[in-house]
Scaffold this motif. Structure first.
Motif, PDB file in Angstrom:
ATOM      1  N   PHE A   1     -44.776 -24.664  40.590  1.00  0.00           N
ATOM      2  CA  PHE A   1     -45.439 -23.393  40.902  1.00  0.00           C
ATOM      3  C   PHE A   1     -46.323 -22.980  39.736  1.00  0.00           C
ATOM      4  O   PHE A   1     -45.896 -23.002  38.580  1.00  0.00           O
ATOM      5  N   ALA A   2     -47.551 -22.607  40.050  1.00  0.00           N
ATOM      6  CA  ALA A   2     -48.489 -22.155  39.023  1.00  0.00           C
ATOM      7  C   ALA A   2     -49.228 -20.929  39.527  1.00  0.00           C
ATOM      8  O   ALA A   2     -49.918 -20.989  40.555  1.00  0.00           O
ATOM      9  N   SER A   3     -49.081 -19.823  38.824  1.00  0.00           N
ATOM     10  CA  SER A   3     -49.769 -18.583  39.196  1.00  0.00           C
ATOM     11  C   SER A   3     -50.861 -18.264  38.186  1.00  0.00           C
ATOM     12  O   SER A   3     -50.671 -18.410  36.976  1.00  0.00           O
ATOM     13  N   TYR A   4     -51.991 -17.809  38.714  1.00  0.00           N
ATOM     14  CA  TYR A   4     -53.098 -17.326  37.882  1.00  0.00           C
ATOM     15  C   TYR A   4     -53.425 -15.878  38.232  1.00  0.00           C
ATOM     16  O   TYR A   4     -54.438 -15.342  37.778  1.00  0.00           O
ATOM     17  N   ALA A   5     -52.582 -15.249  39.042  1.00  0.00           N
ATOM     18  CA  ALA A   5     -52.840 -13.889  39.499  1.00  0.00           C
ATOM     19  C   ALA A   5     -52.898 -12.925  38.322  1.00  0.00           C
ATOM     20  O   ALA A   5     -52.196 -13.094  37.327  1.00  0.00           O
ATOM     21  N   CYS A   6     -53.729 -11.896  38.466  1.00  0.00           N
ATOM     22  CA  CYS A   6     -53.927 -10.952  37.370  1.00  0.00           C
ATOM     23  C   CYS A   6     -54.114  -9.547  37.929  1.00  0.00           C
ATOM     24  O   CYS A   6     -54.909  -9.330  38.858  1.00  0.00           O
ATOM     25  N   SER A   7     -53.367  -8.614  37.385  1.00  0.00           N
ATOM     26  CA  SER A   7     -53.464  -7.226  37.832  1.00  0.00           C
ATOM     27  C   SER A   7     -54.883  -6.712  37.647  1.00  0.00           C
ATOM     28  O   SER A   7     -55.491  -6.898  36.591  1.00  0.00           O
ATOM     29  N   GLY A   8     -55.407  -6.072  38.672  1.00  0.00           N
ATOM     30  CA  GLY A   8     -56.761  -5.527  38.610  1.00  0.00           C
ATOM     31  C   GLY A   8     -57.830  -6.463  39.123  1.00  0.00           C
ATOM     32  O   GLY A   8     -59.008  -6.089  39.188  1.00  0.00           O
ATOM     33  N   ALA A   9     -57.475  -7.682  39.534  1.00  0.00           N
ATOM     34  CA  ALA A   9     -58.486  -8.672  39.937  1.00  0.00           C
ATOM     35  C   ALA A   9     -59.182  -8.270  41.229  1.00  0.00           C
ATOM     36  O   ALA A   9     -58.589  -7.676  42.131  1.00  0.00           O
ATOM     37  N   GLU A  10     -60.446  -8.619  41.297  1.00  0.00           N
ATOM     38  CA  GLU A  10     -61.257  -8.478  42.499  1.00  0.00           C
ATOM     39  C   GLU A  10     -61.882  -9.840  42.816  1.00  0.00           C
ATOM     40  O   GLU A  10     -61.772 -10.785  42.031  1.00  0.00           O
ATOM     41  N   PHE A  11     -62.555  -9.931  43.952  1.00  0.00           N
ATOM     42  CA  PHE A  11     -63.208 -11.191  44.300  1.00  0.00           C
ATOM     43  C   PHE A  11     -64.175 -11.631  43.200  1.00  0.00           C
ATOM     44  O   PHE A  11     -64.129 -12.784  42.753  1.00  0.00           O
ATOM     45  N   TYR A  12     -65.052 -10.713  42.777  1.00  0.00           N
ATOM     46  CA  TYR A  12     -66.073 -11.078  41.794  1.00  0.00           C
ATOM     47  C   TYR A  12     -65.802 -10.460  40.431  1.00  0.00           C
ATOM     48  O   TYR A  12     -66.708 -10.260  39.634  1.00  0.00           O
ATOM     49  N   ASP A  13     -64.541 -10.187  40.169  1.00  0.00           N
ATOM     50  CA  ASP A  13     -64.084  -9.802  38.836  1.00  0.00           C
ATOM     51  C   ASP A  13     -62.653 -10.320  38.684  1.00  0.00           C
ATOM     52  O   ASP A  13     -61.709  -9.556  38.671  1.00  0.00           O
ATOM     53  N   GLY A  14     -62.539 -11.635  38.628  1.00  0.00           N
ATOM     54  CA  GLY A  14     -61.223 -12.236  38.495  1.00  0.00           C
ATOM     55  C   GLY A  14     -61.080 -13.527  39.274  1.00  0.00           C
ATOM     56  O   GLY A  14     -60.603 -14.524  38.753  1.00  0.00           O
ATOM     57  N   ILE A  15     -61.465 -13.518  40.557  1.00  0.00           N
ATOM     58  CA  ILE A  15     -61.322 -14.727  41.365  1.00  0.00           C
ATOM     59  C   ILE A  15     -62.497 -15.681  41.136  1.00  0.00           C
ATOM     60  O   ILE A  15     -62.305 -16.835  40.746  1.00  0.00           O
ATOM     61  N   PHE A  16     -63.726 -15.207  41.365  1.00  0.00           N
ATOM     62  CA  PHE A  16     -64.904 -16.048  41.190  1.00  0.00           C
ATOM     63  C   PHE A  16     -65.491 -15.974  39.782  1.00  0.00           C
ATOM     64  O   PHE A  16     -66.194 -16.887  39.361  1.00  0.00           O
TER      65      PHE A  16
ATOM     66  N   TYR B   1     -47.735 -30.488  32.970  1.00  0.00           N
ATOM     67  CA  TYR B   1     -46.962 -29.691  33.922  1.00  0.00           C
ATOM     68  C   TYR B   1     -47.535 -29.815  35.332  1.00  0.00           C
ATOM     69  O   TYR B   1     -46.802 -30.092  36.297  1.00  0.00           O
ATOM     70  N   LEU B   2     -48.835 -29.609  35.483  1.00  0.00           N
ATOM     71  CA  LEU B   2     -49.435 -29.645  36.813  1.00  0.00           C
ATOM     72  C   LEU B   2     -49.791 -31.061  37.260  1.00  0.00           C
ATOM     73  O   LEU B   2     -50.025 -31.290  38.452  1.00  0.00           O
ATOM     74  N   ARG B   3     -49.842 -31.990  36.327  1.00  0.00           N
ATOM     75  CA  ARG B   3     -50.081 -33.391  36.668  1.00  0.00           C
ATOM     76  C   ARG B   3     -48.971 -34.236  36.024  1.00  0.00           C
ATOM     77  O   ARG B   3     -49.204 -34.988  35.078  1.00  0.00           O
ATOM     78  N   PRO B   4     -47.758 -34.110  36.541  1.00  0.00           N
ATOM     79  CA  PRO B   4     -46.629 -34.805  35.904  1.00  0.00           C
ATOM     80  C   PRO B   4     -46.756 -36.317  36.027  1.00  0.00           C
ATOM     81  O   PRO B   4     -47.293 -36.845  37.008  1.00  0.00           O
TER      82      PRO B   4
END
Length: 627
Positions: free
Chosen positions: A262-277, A88-91
């Motif tokens: 389009f590809a989303s990895y967003a997650c409810s409740g995420a913070e910089f150092y609890d979800g992003i990094f 999907y991301l590398r068609p």
């Protein structure tokens, strides 16, 4: 004389019509498996998403949205972590639909891609898979030739771009509050009724609302672990861009076409150092249940990696985990020499780091000193501790600390994905608690207050501990404090911390002030003071939970049973606790009201329009640069 005859003959001779061979991409929005889903949800030309959403909103129930028909596999990948399907991301190819207008009727022709692949198919129309190399960061360029048995031929150039949009962030990016399949609640009108002080025999709201007693939640998300929705601003902005590009591809003389990935990895409740990094410890889809009287069991999260790790892993061919630290904290990172570079990165992050929701909760909830008995005061203290509320001073400290995280993120996005800084679009958090009838020309105004009472019953239940109950009835003074000290402070802090080169999408902020949480309390009413009272019938109907009335000691049928979570007639663009309970009902009450203070579908559409303005500007710049 001879030359004149030639000219006359040339004019008189009918010119042979050139065979017309045309093509288009089968699926301009590649997230959807079925191209028909894109055609059904396609945003009309020159139409804002706010207008588009008003048209589809009443239809959103059941499986209207294709949340089960995308290339995201929530159970796929390593360690059961969700992952986009391979390819999907590398068609490696894009399918196109070919049509020859002047084809011999009923004939079969020889078709050919460039000088290599050939096949036989009906002359009138066929499909072809055009090879694509995602690692080249260049469009596919070739030509299609068709030959009929009578010797007629036609050739058309084919040039395909694949524009990659990456989505990262927190609940405002995931679409919290606006599930793809909202709850369809059934009330047993004969025996069960919502009551903010439920009788012991009802055992809470589950047995009131769920047809099977709460065993099977009816609400569903594109990704249930992160409360990720196709109604997020990121998904809608990407869909609008794909719609625009599909319209341009259909214009006469168009020589190239764009697919949007389009590809989303967003997650409810995420913070910089609890979800992003780092991997997120407790995403909203992880339910807790009592395993014994004195312990709590939490199911293991399937979010095994940070958003940056997961995105890099999916965009890399090969690669490996990267050893990196922030202070003494090990980061969860992945890297490779040649990842597929995103063309745009959509982002909202920082609200949870600043304690945004918890600070507002602290402001509007009763304080420990408000308890009129010692046990009551103790229970209030326990409530604040359990909910993890944050006072204003602590929130200010957290905002300043949070502001230092944007530049490291900018550097990481640049190094990990090799993405230019001007490809990042950061969305501003809206101010959703202002009164629409008290706005001034300079954008300032008054905040919502007691008129919000009718929408707060679910939160009133959430505040109940050990038979102690308090009303969640924020005053205007409390909401003013929350607005000035938290909402506006957060907007200012993030804008000042914006890394060089990043784009800032804030075109929705003024519109949100007209559509705050209390907007429906003043809807089309000349006497706003009367309408603002929580007991006003119109206000209760717009905000309140279904309930029964007792008249002359006779129980009347339930009132206010109808609920359309995406009703275009609603003026508010943000969920109340009652809205959240009725929209995303889950076996856990805390999870059910988790959508409170988050945008409605219409709110996300307005946010998506603001992001789209930046996104389409970025696209036009890249195209003019030949990229």
């Amino acid at each position: 004389m001879f030359a004149s005859l030639i000219s006359l003959a040339t004019i008189a001779a009918p010119s042979a019509a050139a065979p017309s061979l045309s093509w288009r991409l089968e699926n301009p929005f590649r997230l959807f498996r079925n191209p028909a889903d894109f055609e059904r949800l396609r945003v009309p030309a020159n139409t804002k998403l706010e207008t588009w959403f008003a048209g589809i909103g009443p239809q959103i129930k059941g499986d209207f949205l294709p949340y089960r028909r995308t290339y995201w596999d929530p159970a796929g990948g390593e360690n059961t972590s969700g992952q986009y399907e391979a390819g999907y991301l590398r068609p490696t190819s894009h399918r196109i639909l070919l049509s020859w207008r002047d084809a011999p009727a009923g004939a079969t022709c020889d078709w050919q891609i460039g000088a290599q692949q050939s096949w036989r198919a009906p002359c009138a129309s066929t499909t072809a898979d055009i090879p694509y190399d995602a690692s080249r960061r260049a469009p596919s360029s070739t030509e299609i030739t068709v030959r009929a048995g009578d010797g007629s031929t036609a050739t058309v150039p084919v040039k395909i771009h694949d524009w990659l949009i990456l989505g990262l962030g927190d609940s405002y990016s995931s679409g919290e509050g606006s599930p793809d399949r909202p709850a369809e609640l059934r009330v047993d009108a004969a025996r069960k009724v919502w009551d903010p002080y439920p009788p012991e025999e009802s055992r809470g709201f589950q047995r009131v609302w769920f047809p099977d007693g709460g065993k099977t939640p009816q609400v569903a998300w594109w990704d249930n672990e992160c409360n990720r929705s196709l109604l997020s601003w990121q998904a809608m902005a990407a869909l609008r861009l794909a719609s625009r590009l599909a319209d341009e591809a259909g214009q006469e003389g168009a020589t190239e076409q764009y697919a949007v990935t389009f590809a989303s990895y967003a997650c409810s409740g995420a913070e910089f150092y609890d979800g992003i990094f780092t991997a997120q410890a407790n995403p909203p889809g992880v339910l807790k249940r009592a395993a014994a009287a004195d312990e709590t069991y939490r199911a293991p999260s399937s979010v095994q990696h940070s958003q940056l790790y997961a995105a890099a892993r999916d965009l890399c061919e090969g690669g490996q985990p990267v050893r990196a630290f922030h202070g003494n904290r090990r980061l969860d990172m992945f890297g490779c020499a040649a990842p597929r570079r995103p063309d745009a990165i959509l982002l909202s992050i920082g609200g949870n780091d600043a304690g945004f929701a918890k600070a507002i909760m602290h402001t509007v909830l009763p304080q420990a000193g408000d308890g009129n008995t010692a046990p009551g005061a103790a229970a209030l203290g326990i409530m604040h501790k359990t909910l993890g509320t944050v006072d204003g001073r602590a929130a200010q400290t957290r905002m300043q600390r949070m502001s230092n995280h944007y530049r490291p993120l900018a550097t990481t996005l640049e190094s990990t994905f090799q993405a230019p800084r001007d490809s990042v679009i950061l969305l501003a958090y809206p101010n959703s608690i202002m009164r629409p009838d008290r706005l001034r020309a300079n954008g300032a105004g008054d905040y919502c207050g007691l008129e919000m009472r009718a929408g707060m019953e679910a939160a009133r239940v959430r505040a109940g501990i050990a038979k102690f109950w308090w009303h969640f009835w924020p005053t205007q003074a409390e909401m003013t404090s929350a607005g000035n000290d938290i909402v506006l402070a957060l907007q200012t802090t993030i804008k000042r911390a914006l890394p060089d080169g990043w784009r800032y999408a804030d075109g929705h902020l003024e519109a949100f002030k007209q559509h705050g949480m209390c907007a429906d309390a003043f809807k089309a009413e000349a006497d706003s003071a009367k309408q603002a009272t929580d007991a006003h019938p119109e206000n209760v109907a717009r905000y309140g939970m279904p309930r029964r009335k007792v008249v002359a000691r006779q129980v009347q049928p339930l009132e206010n049973l109808e609920w359309q979570p995406y009703d275009p007639a609603q003026q508010r663009w943000v969920r109340t606790p009652n809205d959240s309970l009725r929209t995303q009902t889950r076996p856990s009450l805390a999870k059910s009201i988790g959508g409170a203070f988050h945008p409605t579908g219409a709110g996300y559409a307005a946010m998506a329009d603001a992001a789209y303005e930046q996104l389409t500007r970025l696209f036009d710049e890249r195209r003019s640069e030949g990229r």
